[in-house]
Every structure is written in structure tokens, then in C-alpha cells.
Design a protein around this motif. Structure first.
Motif, PDB file in Angstrom:
ATOM      1  N   ASP A   5       0.931  -1.257  -0.068  1.00 50.13           N
ATOM      2  CA  ASP A   5       0.055  -0.037   0.100  1.00 50.13           C
ATOM      3  C   ASP A   5       0.906   1.312   0.076  1.00 50.13           C
ATOM      4  O   ASP A   5       2.032   1.142  -0.436  1.00 50.13           O
ATOM      5  N   SER A  49       5.871  -1.191   0.244  1.00 51.90           N
ATOM      6  CA  SER A  49       5.822  -1.531  -1.140  1.00 51.90           C
ATOM      7  C   SER A  49       7.269  -1.964  -1.609  1.00 51.90           C
ATOM      8  O   SER A  49       8.276  -1.967  -0.652  1.00 51.90           O
ATOM      9  N   LYS A  62       1.762   4.889 -17.068  1.00 47.98           N
ATOM     10  CA  LYS A  62       1.015   4.144 -15.975  1.00 47.98           C
ATOM     11  C   LYS A  62       1.859   4.813 -14.533  1.00 47.98           C
ATOM     12  O   LYS A  62       2.976   4.706 -14.450  1.00 47.98           O
ATOM     13  N   LYS A  94       2.025   3.662 -10.792  1.00 46.16           N
ATOM     14  CA  LYS A  94       1.916   2.471  -9.964  1.00 46.16           C
ATOM     15  C   LYS A  94       2.494   2.601  -8.698  1.00 46.16           C
ATOM     16  O   LYS A  94       2.919   3.276  -8.562  1.00 46.16           O
ATOM     17  N   ASN A  95       2.247   1.367  -7.819  1.00 42.99           N
ATOM     18  CA  ASN A  95       2.820   1.257  -6.498  1.00 42.99           C
ATOM     19  C   ASN A  95       2.386   2.446  -5.901  1.00 42.99           C
ATOM     20  O   ASN A  95       3.128   2.990  -5.145  1.00 42.99           O
ATOM     21  N   PHE A  96       0.872   2.833  -5.804  1.00 48.21           N
ATOM     22  CA  PHE A  96       0.378   3.761  -4.869  1.00 48.21           C
ATOM     23  C   PHE A  96       0.977   5.056  -5.107  1.00 48.21           C
ATOM     24  O   PHE A  96       1.528   5.932  -4.062  1.00 48.21           O
ATOM     25  N   ASN A  97       1.266   5.405  -6.422  1.00 51.01           N
ATOM     26  CA  ASN A  97       1.769   6.926  -6.708  1.00 51.01           C
ATOM     27  C   ASN A  97       3.451   6.839  -6.505  1.00 51.01           C
ATOM     28  O   ASN A  97       4.011   8.183  -6.556  1.00 51.01           O
ATOM     29  N   SER A 135      -5.975  -6.322  -8.571  1.00 48.56           N
ATOM     30  CA  SER A 135      -4.834  -5.523  -8.752  1.00 48.56           C
ATOM     31  C   SER A 135      -5.377  -3.963  -8.357  1.00 48.56           C
ATOM     32  O   SER A 135      -6.686  -3.641  -8.068  1.00 48.56           O
ATOM     33  N   ASP A 136      -4.383  -3.132  -8.349  1.00 49.93           N
ATOM     34  CA  ASP A 136      -4.540  -1.679  -7.597  1.00 49.93           C
ATOM     35  C   ASP A 136      -5.421  -1.761  -6.416  1.00 49.93           C
ATOM     36  O   ASP A 136      -6.295  -1.027  -6.475  1.00 49.93           O
ATOM     37  N   TYR A 148      -6.658  -0.177  -3.260  1.00 49.83           N
ATOM     38  CA  TYR A 148      -6.640   0.993  -2.433  1.00 49.83           C
ATOM     39  C   TYR A 148      -7.407   0.953  -1.122  1.00 49.83           C
ATOM     40  O   TYR A 148      -7.748  -0.125  -0.918  1.00 49.83           O
ATOM     41  N   ARG A 171      -9.192  -3.319  -8.074  1.00 50.95           N
ATOM     42  CA  ARG A 171      -9.730  -3.723  -9.566  1.00 50.95           C
ATOM     43  C   ARG A 171      -9.802  -5.017  -9.784  1.00 50.95           C
ATOM     44  O   ARG A 171      -8.818  -5.778  -9.269  1.00 50.95           O
ATOM     45  N   MET A 216     -13.344  -1.421 -11.544  1.00 53.04           N
ATOM     46  CA  MET A 216     -12.790  -1.189 -10.402  1.00 53.04           C
ATOM     47  C   MET A 216     -14.157  -0.966  -9.600  1.00 53.04           C
ATOM     48  O   MET A 216     -15.229  -0.500  -9.698  1.00 53.04           O
TER      49      MET A 216
END
Length: 1134
Positions: free
Chosen positions: A186, A190, A291, A293-296, A617-618, A620, A625, A666
Motif C-alpha cells: 500500500d 511497497s 502508468k 503504479k505502486n500507490f503513486n 490489482s490496484d 486502495y 480492480r 474498479m
């Protein structure tokens, strides 16, 4: 008749041949070309980075063609490699592919190789092949010491996976006996690009598991694990953001065009920092080729371009601080082709060019070689000119036949291309069938083929009228006739020639009108249920059916007939339709002139197949997703269900519905839920079976702030911090705890913190009544929730050490007094000033004989004025008081102040305790009263007032002033009539005040009519009883002393003197025995023979009932008034 598809396909193939100028051996009608000489051409080679397993046969591929067939050789590290002398290496027959059986010392074959294919007309080279040996990854068997760290600090767990080759895929697992699961990533946790695991801050629950890095090596699909590391987390502290990766304030990245660009910024800090990105001072525009990724924390660009160059700035912020890091991205490019050199087939004396154009950053350098030898050192040729990217040939001859290599290179890579120049002298030949007959229909397009080959390239011309825009001759010799007409039929002649000779061929064309060939062919798409029968129709005219053939195609292949699939004329019948029958069906109608086709789609309706391969995936905090692979009926609407484990596992609920064209959505979720998802496809027939459930997904940290935070001291050196608990639904995850923060207010000390699962936390060793800043936040296994606003709390209070000074009074009145005192200093209160408290009590009365209650009373004054004062009320007049004052905080009272004495003046006396009318007569009333409960001064007398029964508006009132006596008799001198009952009051007088009270009337029931009636009845009964007794006495004389008496044996007599009880059979009791007064000694003597009747001295038996008038002056006012009447006892009882 030849179809129209055939010429189109042959035209395409010939155009390809002509573009390459290379004859293809696969064409059987090109047997003439097979004898033509051809320099070598590389057709297959291994990758530049070639990884092999030394335990298996190591293969390096090298295949080439040419005429004569090429021979092969190899170079290793730029030098000739003698394959024949190495017993562990062999070369395949008619190929350059090497097989290496390295049983001993395979490391010696790790090198850079290059294959050379040669024949009489040149040599072709492969690119350089770097052979690398695959080695099984080995992690050192080291014992990792536990990592001990304070909560809130950043942590990096290195992976250090073996480098490969190839590069492994790394991931982290957490082991909590007996299960192992992937570390949930998260914003706080990471994995970096290098495989290390980054914690922006560690929490207490991070110490409950072990962490191990796992690496998957794709060459053998092997997974290796590192020894686990134990993390122990101590107390927590806040921290400003710091960079974990990359370090420092700036860095730079060089990426090649077309390669993957990864920009990563991972920060540590407590609370978890948020990462934001900008490019060249502006917000980063997120495009389809980029893209986040990895929580911005990571920007991924799969294929970098020059537009991606620039300065990227990532910023990390939390409430403690803010940091920036600038990443300068430079994009360079390895050489890439703009125009690759192509093979040339030239006739003697012709001209030609080899062009090798490439680009890159920096711009590549072009170098040429001939048969592998640099062109600068080769034999010069006068008709060959090299000019950078181009080699120009003029008036070529067979000496120019060779294989040329173009090498475009810069510091980032190189390109190598082979192109041969083949000088041939060949007689022109027409390739294809001779004297062909083409039948077509009016208005269609016709192609007349005349493909040819020769060197030099022959010239093409035709015979006949070919004028107009309907005629077009292509480069390969094909004649195209658009919208052919009847008059276009006839014989067409194709002629080719060059200096070596001439060749020709003729094609005959027949054109028929539309009406002679028209037929019907149509179909419509259909939807049928599985298990039903279907009939696909393809209609034709009856008069043309004899010359027409019908065929059915399914998905562009011949439809297979069976017991279920059969032909009914030109129609296709399918019985018991199943899912395998679904597809595109084409009906093809063909005669000797043309063919027509019509297609339709057969859709078999059934319950769709369940989706598969669900993937999350993704993730949050409140969403995830969900992706899946659709089943067979992938155009069915999708229904997503979930199981939230809300105490009833396995109870699936509908989440949402999506169109069947989607396979990734999502999902927005609720907090504190363990989710599993499954997907169901729906159509008008029904629903599919549910898919297999997805992996479990857990929502994350709390998002609710604990309410009603406060800090209160419960002892002089502590503070109790308390708050309201979060509801179960607000936990957002398991193992909810609370993180408490505190520090002294107005100080520069760091925040201190502690974690507890209770709703209170105590701070000890605190100074007395010291203000603290406190805050609290909820924590669960997924992270930290938001912090509460900062609240000020105070540690415990102690006993005040000082008393108010100079207590004094003023404005003394009979019932109240005004107080004044000096305030206590703030420091001496040892807490928060709550109030001043006055204690006072009545010490004595100024009347010496009056006894008082000395009970202590108190009154509080919440007064914080610089000159405090207060008023004490409800005092008793004419009394002596004592008083002192203390100061109080929330827990204690301070020491007492000085004691003061004061006396209150006289006040209004209280009313007499009682005032009664004891007796009424015709002309007098007897009243009495008690002393007042509180004289409130010296009593000077009583004022007795009365008022007769006059109208209320009468002001006539008689008033008598009496001396202080306890009882008085009020007389009325009216002689005639009884008069009404007067209204009487008594007033108590002191020197200054008077108090009145109304008399309470004692009702005399002897004047009531009902009572007089009862008394008369009683007297009558007594008289009757007396008469009966006298009669009995006169008849029977004396009664014996036995129990034989009948009339009066119910009466018993008591002997007053002896106390003995006995019976007298013939005696009659007197009325006095029945109605005997409690305070009289009078009695009736027993009646009997010779007995005497005794009477009291003051009256006879009858006189007791009539009463005797006495003078009022003989009454004793010192005691209760006795009226000698037989009714007095009853009156007193009433």
C-alpha cells in the motif's frame, strides 16, 4: 472458371518476389530460376543475448540460403573458431547451427560468437551472439539477526536476489504460522524496482510476522527463497519524510528509446508521506502510454520516447515536513533502421544502389564491409562508389557480385544488415500457364496475368486496343480491366524482351451478360436455443440450378457433414444444435463464370460459461480492480458478487452488474471487510455457474477519528487520557488499537506516544497541573487512521498551599452579610481555580436562655475577580456567627483563612409554635399558644386580635393587647343570641417587629345535631336497661351465686382495691361502669339486697349527666380546663 481470388493472391506473391529481386524456390513453375546463382542470405540466427543451460545441449542457431548452398564457419571473440578440433562441439549438416555438449568445463564456452555463411558469390554474417550460461540461483545460507526498530521509523529490507541471468522476478512473503501469504502493499509498504521491501514507517503489528524475499527465475521457472528476517517494533514516534529510494535531493536516469522507463520515489516518515509528481515545473500529464503504479510511488513508461525527457520532481509530504527529489531523465536511442539495404539483382552494365539509412541518439556511424571485410581494405572497384549511407554501382559486372554488410553503431548499440549484389544475364521468360482462357461476367473486374523474369529486366508491351482508364498494366505484367464489357472479349497477347531475347503469351477472354448468370444467394443471422433445429437457406433460381454448385463454409473452412449436419438441396440443416455449431456460415454458389457467397452468423443461445482467472490489482483503501477472463458467451452482462465474511461466511451478495464487453472493473468497497469476489455471466437464457472465488481482499486502515478526547488528572502526578471507542464497523480491519500522542504545551519537546487497546491511557511522573497537548488515532493491521485534532489536557491537581487572606464583613443585616477577602495566587492553587468556599455557623443567640443549633453550613463563590466578594444569606437575626473561607480546585480544598466573628441585629420574630382555640362558650372563648421558635430578638408582648362574622369589607376589628402569658380566655359580652365565630389572630411583638398567626378552631361536637341524637338514644337504652333490672330484682329477690342466672350473667365486676374479679348473680351494673370517665373516681355501687348506692361528693348519679355551672373566675389558667360533664371524655377524643 478461375476465381477472382486466385489472381489477387498470385499478384501479391509476385510483387513480393519482385520487390526482393530474389527468386523463391517454393514456386514449382520457376524451375528456370533455380539454376541462377545467388549469394548467401541469413534466414535464422540466435538472439544476441543467448542463455543456455550447461547441463543440456547448448544450441546456437545459424541458417542461410544461397546458390550454391553456403558453407558455414564461426568466430569466437573476433577470432576463427575451429569447430572440427573441439570434441564437445559439432555443426549440423547443411547448416551452421552448433551443438555444444559441454560435459567438462562449460564455462570456457561463455564468449561472443558470430556465424559466417559463404559461397562463391559472397559471405553473410550474423549479428554477434553472446553466449551466457544459466547458473542455478543460490542464496547464501546466512542467519539474519532480528531487526529491532522503533515504530514510526522507516525500514528497508534488502532482497539481494541472485542476478541471474536472466533477471529474476522478486516478491515478498510474510509467514505467520501455519500460513504464508504475500505482503500486502500500500502507500506505506511497497517493493522497489531493485526488489527491496520499503516501509515508509513501521507499525507495532509489523513485528508479528517474518519476512522473506522470493525470486522466480523465468528460464527454468524456479523459485528460490531467502532466509526470513524477523522485525521487532518498539515504541512509536513521528518523523518527517526522508527518501529511502533514491537517496539525496537529485538523480538522473538514462533510458534508451523504446525501452521501459521506471521512475521511483519511496519515502519514509510518520505519518505515511504522500507522493506527488510534476514534470518541468507543471503537473505531470498522465497519458495512455504512462502508468502510475505502486500507490503513486512509481511512474512506468513501457516504451520511452524523446518526449519523455525532462526533469521530474517527486515530493513527499506529511504533517511533519516536506521534501523533494528531482530526477533528470535523458532519452537516448540505439541505432534503428530508417531504410534497410535490400538485395540487388542486376544485369551486366546496369546501375544500382545500396542504401543503409539509420538514426539514433547520438547519430549512428555507418560502416560498410564486403563479405565481412571492411570496404576500406577490400579490392577497389572503379564502378563502385561509397558515400556514407549509400554505395553506388555503375555499369556492373560479375566482379561486383558480393554480400555487403552495413553496420550502424553508436555508444548504445549497433545494427548489422546483409545485402547482396547479384549480377546475372538471363533470357526473359513468362512465368505461368500458357494460352489461358478467362471467363467473366459483364461489369466485373478481370485480371490477365503475364508474370515474367529476366536479367536485365525485360520490357513489357501488349497487342490490342488498351486505351482508356479501364485498362491498367501493373509492374509485374498483369493487365487489369475494370468494368469489363461484352466488346472487351477476345485474345490478348503479352510480349517481353531484353537484349538476351524475347517471349510472349496469349490470354483469351470470354464475357457473358448479367441476365444469363443471375442467381439468388442470401442469408440472415440467426439466434437459436441449444438443442433446437436450424435451417440455413441459400436460394438459387430453378432454371440455373443444373449448372450451379453449392458449398457451405463454416468459419472459412469446409463445413463437415454428419448425422446432425446435412444438406437439403442448397440449404444446410443442423439438428440438436450445440455450442460447437456456433460460428459464421458462408453459402458459396459457383458456376463456370462466377461465384457468389453470403454469410450469416449462427448464435447458439445458452447459459454462458463462467468467467475464469479472477485477479485483483490496484488495491486502495476503499477500492480494488477486479479482472477476469470471459467465458464463451463473453457478450453477456456480468454480475459481480462478493462474500464479506460478515459472521456468515459463504453468504454471497450482489455487488454490481456490468456490460459483457468488460473484463476489468474498479470495485468500491466498504471498510473493515474481508472480501472474496466471484463473477457470474447472465443472458436471456439464464446465468452461468459462478466463477471460482478470487483471492481474499482486506480493506485497510481506519478512517474515523476517536471522539470526545480529553485529558484529566486523577492524581497529583498523572493524567488520564480518555476517548470514545470506535464502533465495530469503523474498525476497518482486525486488531484495532489506539495510538496516543502527548507532549507538554508550549514546549519544544518531541511528541511521545504509546499504543493501547483500552479506552484510557495514563501518563505518570507528570508535574502537578501541567498542560499537555494530546491527540489520538486508531490503528489496525492495515495501518494508521487519521489523527484527531490536538486537545489540551491537564495533569492531576494537588492540595492548595495558601489560604485567602484578610477575610472581613460589611453591610451586616439581620439575615445577610457581605464578605470580602484577598484572592489566592495562581501558583498556590496547585490546580485550576474552581471556587471559594465559605464555612459559617451560628455560635449562640444573643438571648442567653435560647438554645441554638451550631451545625456548620457553607456557601461557594465561583469568583475569580481581582477583588472578590460575596453575600451570605439565610442568617438568623439576633445571633452570634463565626466564619472562615478556603480556596478549592477540582480535587482539594486549601487551608482555612482567619476566623471572624460577627453578630446580626434583631429581626422579625417567628410566629408562635402553636395557637389554638381550646373551648368555646356562649360568651367566651378559651385560647392558648406557645412561644415562637425563633424570637429573633427580645419579645415585648403578644397582640391578640379577633373579628366577628361581619362582611369582608368591614373594617371594624376589635384588638386586645395582653401581657405575655401563655393562655388567655376571650369573652364576649353580648347577651342576646349566639353570634358567629370570631376570626382571631395573635401577634408577637418585639421592640421593632410584630408577627401574626391565625387561631385554629377546635370543633365542639357536643353542639352537633347528630351527636345529640346519638346521646339521646344511648340514654334511652340505659334507662330501659335500668327498668329491666329493677323489674327482675322485684320479682326474684336475691340471685344465688351460681351460674343459673339468665338475665344479667354477662356482666362482670372488678374490685378496685383487691384487683380480684368475681360475679354477683342478681346484681345489675350501673351506667357509670359502662361510661366511666378516665379521670374520675366516681362509680356505681352494686345493686343487691341491703346494698348501698354511693355517690361522689359533688353530685348525684343523675347530676353527672346534667353538669354543674361554675364561675369562670374559678378556672385554672395554669393547666387544661376541665368541664365536669360526662361528654368531656368523648370531646377530648374528638
Amino acid at each position: 472458371m478461375r476465381t477472382l481470388v486466385g489472381p489477387g493472391l498470385l499478384l501479391f506473391l509476385w510483387q513480393s518476389i519482385w520487390a526482393l529481386d530474389v527468386p523463391l524456390e517454393k514456386m514449382p513453375d520457376l524451375s528456370l530460376i533455380l539454376s541462377a546463382r545467388q549469394p548467401p542470405t541469413i534466414i535464422k540466427q540466435s538472439l544476441q543475448e543467448h542463455i543456455v543451460d550447461p547441463k543440456e545441449t547448448m544450441v546456437m542457431e545459424c541458417e542461410a540460403k544461397g546458390n550454391p548452398h553456403p558453407i558455414f564457419s564461426w568466430r569466437r571473440n573476433g577470432k576463427y573458431f575451429n569447430v572440427a578440433r573441439d570434441s564437445q562441439v559439432s555443426m549440423r549438416r547443411r547448416s551452421g547451427t552448433l551443438d555444444i555438449y559441454a560435459k567438462h568445463n562449460p564455462e570456457q564456452y561463455e564468449a561472443e560468437y558470430q556465424c559466417v555463411a559463404s559461397n562463391l558469390y559472397g559471405s553473410a554474417y550474423t549479428h554477434k551472439i553472446r553466449l551466457r550460461l544459466y547458473r542455478p540461483p543460490v542464496w547464501p545460507r546466512e542467519i539474519l539477526e532480528p531487526v529491532i526498530i522503533s515504530a514510526g521509523l522507516p525500514l528497508v529490507l534488502p532482497c539481494d536476489a541472485p542476478p541471474g541471468p536472466p533477471k529474476p522476478e522478486t516478491y515478498w512473503m510474510s509467514s505467520s504460522f501455519p500460513t504464508m501469504q504475500a505482503v500486502r502493499q500500500d502507500r506505506r509498504v511497497s517493493m522497489g524496482v531493485n526488489g527491496d521491501l520499503y516501509f515508509s514507517n513501521v507499525l507495532v503489528n509489523d513485528s508479528t510476522t517474518d519476512y522473506c524475499c522470493s525470486a522466480r527465475f523465468p528460464y527454468k521457472n524456479m523459485i528460490q527463497q531467502k532466509m526470513p528476517v524477523v522485525v521487532k517494533v518498539l515504541t512509536m514516534a513521528e518523523a518527517a519524510p526522508t527518501w529511502l529510494s533514491p537517496k539525496g535531493s537529485s538523480s538522473s536516469i538514462l533510458v534508451l528509446q523504446g525501452e521501459e522507463l521506471l521512475l521511483e520515489c519511496i519515502a519514509g516518515g510518520m505519518p505515511t508521506p504522500r507522493i506527488t509528481w510534476t514534470k518541468d515545473g507543471e503537473d505531470l500529464p498522465v497519458t495512455s502510454s504512462m502508468k502510475v503504479k505502486n500507490f503513486n510511488k512509481m511512474i512506468q513508461i513501457p516504451k520511452a520516447s524523446f518526449e519523455d525527457a525532462g526533469e521530474y520532481m517527486c515530493a513527499a509530504t506529511n504533517r511533519i515536513g516536506y521534501i523533494e527529489h528531482t530526477i533528470t531523465v535523458r532519452v537516448r536511442a540505439a541505432p534503428f533502421w530508417l531504410e534497410r539495404p535490400t538485395n540487388l539483382i542486376l544485369a551486366p552494365e546496369e546501375n544500382g544502389q545500396l542504401v543503409c539509412r539509420s538514426d539514433g541518439a547520438p547519430r549512428p556511424t555507418i560502416s560498410w564491409s564486403i563479405n565481412g571485410e571492411p570496404i576500406e581494405t577490400s579490392t577497389p572497384q572503379s564502378n563502385r562508389q561509397v558515400s556514407g549511407e549509400t554505395i553506388t554501382f555503375r555499369s556492373v559486372s560479375t566482379e561486383n557480385t558480393a554480400v555487403y554488410q552495413c553496420n550502424a553503431s553508436n555508444e548504445h548499440g549497433y545494427l548489422l544488415a546483409n545485402a547482396f549484389v547479384n549480377v546475372l544475364h538471363a533470357t526473359p521468360r513468362i512465368i505461368g500457364p500458357r494460352n489461358e482462357l478467362i471467363k467473366t461476367i459483364e461489369g466485373h473486374r478481370a485480371f490477365l496475368d503475364c508474370r515474367f523474369f529476366g536479367s536485365p529486366v525485360p520490357e513489357l508491351y501488349g497487342q490490342g486496343n488498351l486505351e482508356g482508364n479501364r485498362f491498367r498494366i501493373h509492374r509485374n505484367g498483369t493487365l487489369e480491366i475494370k468494368r469489363i464489357q461484352i466488346e472487351d472479349q477476345g485474345t490478348y497477347l503479352c510480349v517481353i524482351s531484353n537484349i538476351a531475347g524475347r517471349d510472349e503469351n496469349q490470354v483469351r477472354v470470354e464475357v457473358k451478360g448479367k441476365d444469363d448468370t443471375e442467381n439468388v444467394c442470401h442469408q440472415e443471422s440467426m439466434k437459436v436455443l441449444r438443442g433446437s433445429d436450424v435451417r440455413l437457406e441459400c436460394g438459387v433460381k430453378p432454371d440455373t440450378a443444373a449448372s450451379i454448385t453449392t458449398a457451405w463454409m463454416k468459419n472459412k473452412k469446409q463445413a463437415a457433414l454428419s448425422w446432425r449436419v446435412s444438406m437439403d438441396g442448397s440449404n444446410l440443416v443442423i439438428t440438436n444444435v450445440n455450442r460447437g455449431d456456433e460460428g459464421n456460415y458462408t453459402c458459396v454458389i459457383q458456376n463456370d463464370l462466377e461465384q457468389k457467397s453470403a454469410s450469416a452468423h449462427l448464435m447458439v443461445m445458452d447459459r454462458p460459461s463462467p468467467p475464469t482467472d479472477l485477479e485483483l490489482s490496484d488495491p486502495y483503501e476503499r477500492s480494488v480492480r477486479l479482472s477476469w477472463v470471459p467465458g464463451d458467451s463473453n457478450h453477456s452482462p456480468i454480475n459481480v458478487q462478493y462474500d464479506d465474511d460478515d459472521w456468515i461466511p459463504g453468504k454471497w451478495k450482489n455487488l454490481s452488474t456490468y456490460p459483457g464487453s468488460l473484463n476489468s472493473v474498479m470495485l468500491h468497497l466498504s471498510p473493515f471487510t474481508y472480501y472474496e469476489f466471484r463473477v457470474i455471466a447472465n443472458n436471456e437464457i439464464g446465468s452461468s455457474r459462478p466463477s471460482r472465488p478470487s483471492k481474499r481482499f482486506q480493506t485497510s486502515a481506519p478512517d474515523v477519528i476517536p471522539k470526545n478526547l480529553k485529558g484529566v488528572g486523577t492524581w497529583r502526578n498523572n493524567m488520564e487520557i480518555s476517548w470514545e471507542p470506535l464502533t465495530w464497523r469503523e474498525w476497518n480491519g482486525p486488531h484495532l488499537k489506539y495510538l496516543v500522542w502527548w507532549r507538554r504545551r508550549d514546549s519544544r519537546e518531541e511528541w511521545k506516544n504509546a499504543t493501547t487497546k483500552w479506552l484510557k491511557y495514563y501518563i505518570y511522573d507528570a508535574d502537578t497541573f501541567t498542560p499537555y497537548e494530546i491527540k489520538v488515532q486508531a490503528v489496525n493491521d492495515f495501518g494508521l487512521g487519521p489523527e484527531s485534532p490536538v486537545v489540551t489536557g491537564y495533569s492531576g491537581e494537588d492540595r492548595p498551599i495558601a489560604a485567602p487572606l484578610n477575610l472581613r464583613v460589611s453591610d451586616i443585616e439581620s439575615t445577610q452579610v457581605t464578605l470580602h477577602w484577598d484572592p489566592v495566587t495562581r501558583e498556590s492553587i496547585m490546580g485550576e481555580l474552581k471556587e471559594y468556599k465559605v464555612y459559617y455557623w451560628r455560635d449562640s443567640s444573643q438571648l442567653r436562655w435560647h438554645r441554638v443549633n451550631r451545625g456548620m453550613r457553607s456557601k461557594v463563590f465561583p469568583n475569580s475577580d481581582p477583588e472578590p466578594s460575596g453575600v451570605v444569606t439565610d442568617l438568623i437575626p439576633y445571633s452570634n456567627y463565626k466564619m472562615y473561607i478556603v480556596v478549592t480546585n477540582s480535587r482539594y480544598e486549601g487551608p482555612p483563612s482567619n476566623h471572624i466573628h460577627f453578630s446580626t441585629p434583631e429581626g422579625v420574630p417567628s410566629a408562635p409554635k402553636s395557637f389554638r382555640i381550646q373551648q368555646r362558650h356562649l360568651d367566651s372563648i378559651y385560647v392558648d399558644w406557645d412561644l415562637p421558635e425563633e424570637p429573633n430578638g427580645v419579645i415585648t408582648g403578644y397582640s391578640l386580635k379577633y373579628q366577628t362574622g361581619m362582611p369582608k369589607d368591614s373594617n371594624k376589628r376589635c384588638q386586645a393587647h395582653l401581657e405575655i402569658r401563655k393562655n388567655q380566655l376571650l369573652s364576649n359580652s353580648r347577651k342576646a343570641g349566639y353570634g358567629s365565630l370570631p376570626l382571631i389572630t395573635i401577634a408577637v411583638s418585639s421592640p421593632h417587629y410584630t408577627t401574626e398567626i391565625y387561631a385554629q378552631d377546635q370543633v365542639d361536637i357536643s353542639t352537633q345535631g347528630w351527636f345529640i341524637g346519638i346521646m339521646c338514644a344511648v340514654a334511652l337504652i340505659v334507662l330501659i336497661l335500668l327498668i329491666v333490672c329493677f323489674i327482675k330484682r322485684s320479682r326474684g329477690g336475691k340471685y344465688p351465686g351460681t351460674n343459673e342466672g339468665k338475665s344479667c350473667e354477662i356482666f362482670q365486676y372488678a374490685e378496685v382495691h383487691t384487683g380480684k374479679t368475681y360475679s354477683k348473680p342478681r346484681a345489675q351494673p350501673s351506667v357509670a361502669a359502662i361510661l366511666k370517665r378516665s379521670d374520675s373516681d366516681d362509680s356505681l355501687v352494686e345493686y343487691g339486697e341491703g346494698g348501698e348506692i354511693q355517690f361522689n361528693e359533688d353530685g348525684s348519679f343523675i347530676g353527672q349527666y346534667t353538669g354543674t355551672r361554675r364561675d369562670v373566675r374559678d378556672l385554672d389558667f395554669g393547666g387544661n380546663l376541665e368541664l365536669h360533664s360526662p361528654m368531656n371524655t368523648i370531646y377530648s377524643l374528638a
